[in-house]
Design an enzyme around this catalytic site. Structure first.
Site, PDB file in Angstrom:
ATOM      1  N   SER A  22      48.222  30.192  32.596  1.00 16.18           N
ATOM      2  CA  SER A  22      46.834  30.530  32.305  1.00 16.18           C
ATOM      3  C   SER A  22      46.755  31.296  30.985  1.00 16.18           C
ATOM      4  O   SER A  22      47.682  32.035  30.635  1.00 16.18           O
ATOM      5  CB  SER A  22      46.290  31.401  33.438  1.00 16.18           C
ATOM      6  OG  SER A  22      44.896  31.522  33.368  1.00 16.18           O
ATOM      7  N   CYS A  25      45.785  36.955  27.058  1.00 14.16           N
ATOM      8  CA  CYS A  25      45.753  37.547  25.722  1.00 14.16           C
ATOM      9  C   CYS A  25      46.942  38.476  25.494  1.00 14.16           C
ATOM     10  O   CYS A  25      47.338  39.235  26.378  1.00 14.16           O
ATOM     11  CB  CYS A  25      44.452  38.305  25.513  1.00 14.16           C
ATOM     12  SG  CYS A  25      43.012  37.236  25.374  1.00 14.16           S
ATOM     13  N   TYR A 182      32.118  36.267  28.134  1.00 17.41           N
ATOM     14  CA  TYR A 182      32.139  35.982  26.707  1.00 17.41           C
ATOM     15  C   TYR A 182      30.914  35.136  26.337  1.00 17.41           C
ATOM     16  O   TYR A 182      30.010  34.955  27.139  1.00 17.41           O
ATOM     17  CB  TYR A 182      33.476  35.358  26.313  1.00 17.41           C
ATOM     18  CG  TYR A 182      34.645  36.290  26.591  1.00 17.41           C
ATOM     19  CD1 TYR A 182      34.609  37.614  26.129  1.00 17.41           C
ATOM     20  CD2 TYR A 182      35.746  35.893  27.331  1.00 17.41           C
ATOM     21  CE1 TYR A 182      35.646  38.502  26.394  1.00 17.41           C
ATOM     22  CE2 TYR A 182      36.793  36.771  27.608  1.00 17.41           C
ATOM     23  CZ  TYR A 182      36.742  38.071  27.138  1.00 17.41           C
ATOM     24  OH  TYR A 182      37.761  38.947  27.410  1.00 17.41           O
ATOM     25  N   ARG A 324      49.241  36.557  35.577  1.00 16.06           N
ATOM     26  CA  ARG A 324      50.143  37.700  35.729  1.00 16.06           C
ATOM     27  C   ARG A 324      51.456  37.335  36.408  1.00 16.06           C
ATOM     28  O   ARG A 324      52.518  37.875  36.073  1.00 16.06           O
ATOM     29  CB  ARG A 324      49.422  38.819  36.482  1.00 16.06           C
ATOM     30  CG  ARG A 324      48.347  39.497  35.639  1.00 16.06           C
ATOM     31  CD  ARG A 324      47.480  40.441  36.465  1.00 16.06           C
ATOM     32  NE  ARG A 324      46.516  41.131  35.619  1.00 16.06           N
ATOM     33  CZ  ARG A 324      45.357  40.613  35.216  1.00 16.06           C
ATOM     34  NH1 ARG A 324      45.018  39.374  35.575  1.00 16.06           N
ATOM     35  NH2 ARG A 324      44.540  41.296  34.438  1.00 16.06           N
TER      36      ARG A 324
END
Length: 354
Positions: A22, A25, A182, A324
């Site tokens: 995934s 950033c 966003y 993660r």
């Protein structure tokens, strides 16, 4: 019935398995240029067996970055540094994907490990953030500039130009970031869009910006390569964006030429009461996959191989994206193959270790 380690073909691209990295950033770049960190970071996950690697949010303009340290693709000069990344990912058997992004009113913050707060006025790194309406994301954030229709058109052209550059850099999977508060999400959510023109008010008006952008990008992105969109399936708040609206949006996106919906959630309201559990966003993927009859990817506290395999085998998603979990374990896919007794998608250099 396919499982986690069965191939997945979409358009003219085949993933060796249903496991993807995934977009996560890294905030590790200068002036938007890719570097050795991105090559090693993403390359390790490709060597670790994932079928799809999607780059972190890649800004289509400098002012669309979350932080001044984001990677970008707003100029032709950004193409060359990205080419070694895509080349290495492909050499290791993964499909190279890119997520094109504009952070909107959540832009212009510092790196998370520096506190992640908005960059204050007077700081030389600061810039003006933009949004559908002049509503700050939360206390302490800038009041955004409300985009006019001409400025909306310019942003759409930026996405088109970025898609062209992504193709030249060697990417074979394009994702438009329409989630997490966003720019696109802030337009389609009624919590952040208070406009009264053709880009606000009704459902059709609020989704117009995203749909028009897809129509702008589609002609420059080959049909043999997947064009995908990440959306937030819900705002997790009464009166906000809902799963039912996400199904409708997915239907429109499919008609516009989108090939897969990457299903996430939240991010537009910092105080939304979110209950988090394993696979907690999978029902969103399931609803969109069935309601819009379109392939989906799913995310959200997916950590165990049997958990990911169950999602695929029960037709709840077509691809499982790990964030993660894959930051913690670059070889998650190899360990999952061992656990599920599947052939190892390992490079020969690693085989003696398994």
């Amino acid at each position: 019935m396919p499982g986690l380690f069965d191939p997945f073909t979409i358009c003219g691209v085949t993933l060796r398995n249903r496991i993807g990295m995934s977009p996560m950033c890294q905030y590790s770049y200068r002036d938007g240029f890719s570097n050795e960190w991105q090559l090693v970071h993403l390359g390790a996950r490709a060597a670790g067996g994932a079928g799809l690697i999607i780059t972190e949010a890649t800004a289509v303009e400098a002012n669309g970055r979350i932080t001044p340290y984001d990677v970008g693709i707003w100029s032709d000069a950004h193409i060359e540094p990205l080419a070694p990344v895509t080349r290495f990912l492909k050499e290791k058997g993964a499909v190279a994907g890119i997520q094109l992004s504009h952070a909107g009113r959540k832009a212009c913050t510092d790196r998370p490990w520096n506190g992640g707060k908005p960059i204050p006025p007077g700081d030389p790194r600061v810039w003006q953030v933009v949004a559908p309406s002049p509503l700050a994301f939360t206390e302490g954030h800038q009041a955004p500039h409300e985009l006019n229709t001409g400025e909306i058109r310019e942003v759409q052209k930026m996405f088109r130009a970025a898609a062209t550059r992504a193709l030249e850099a060697g990417f074979e999977w394009l994702e438009i970031h329409g989630a997490h508060g966003y720019l696109f999400h802030s337009f389609y959510s009624p919590l952040s869009n208070r406009r009264t023109d053709e880009y606000g008010g009704s459902f059709d008006n609020r989704i117009r910006f995203l749909l028009e952008t897809i129509h702008t990008v589609r002609p420059v992105w080959p049909e043999r390569l997947p064009l995908t969109v990440r959306i937030s399936g819900t705002d997790w708040l009464e009166g906000g964006w809902s799963v039912e609206e996400s199904v409708q949006l997915a239907q429109h996106l499919k008609q516009a030429g989108v090939d897969l919906i990457d299903c996430s959630a939240g991010g537009n309201v910092p105080t939304a009461p979110v209950s988090v559990w394993g696979s907690y966003q999978v029902p969103i993927s399931e609803a969109i996959r069935r309601g819009a009859n379109i392939p989906t990817a799913t995310v959200g506290l997916i950590t165990e191989p049997v958990q990911a395999d169950e999602i695929i085998r029960n037709n709840r998603a077509d691809v499982v994206l790990l964030g993660r979990a894959m930051l913690r374990d670059p070889q998650w896919a190899l360990h999952a193959a061992q656990s599920l007794k599947q052939p190892l998608p390992a490079p020969p250099q690693y085989l003696r270790a398994f």
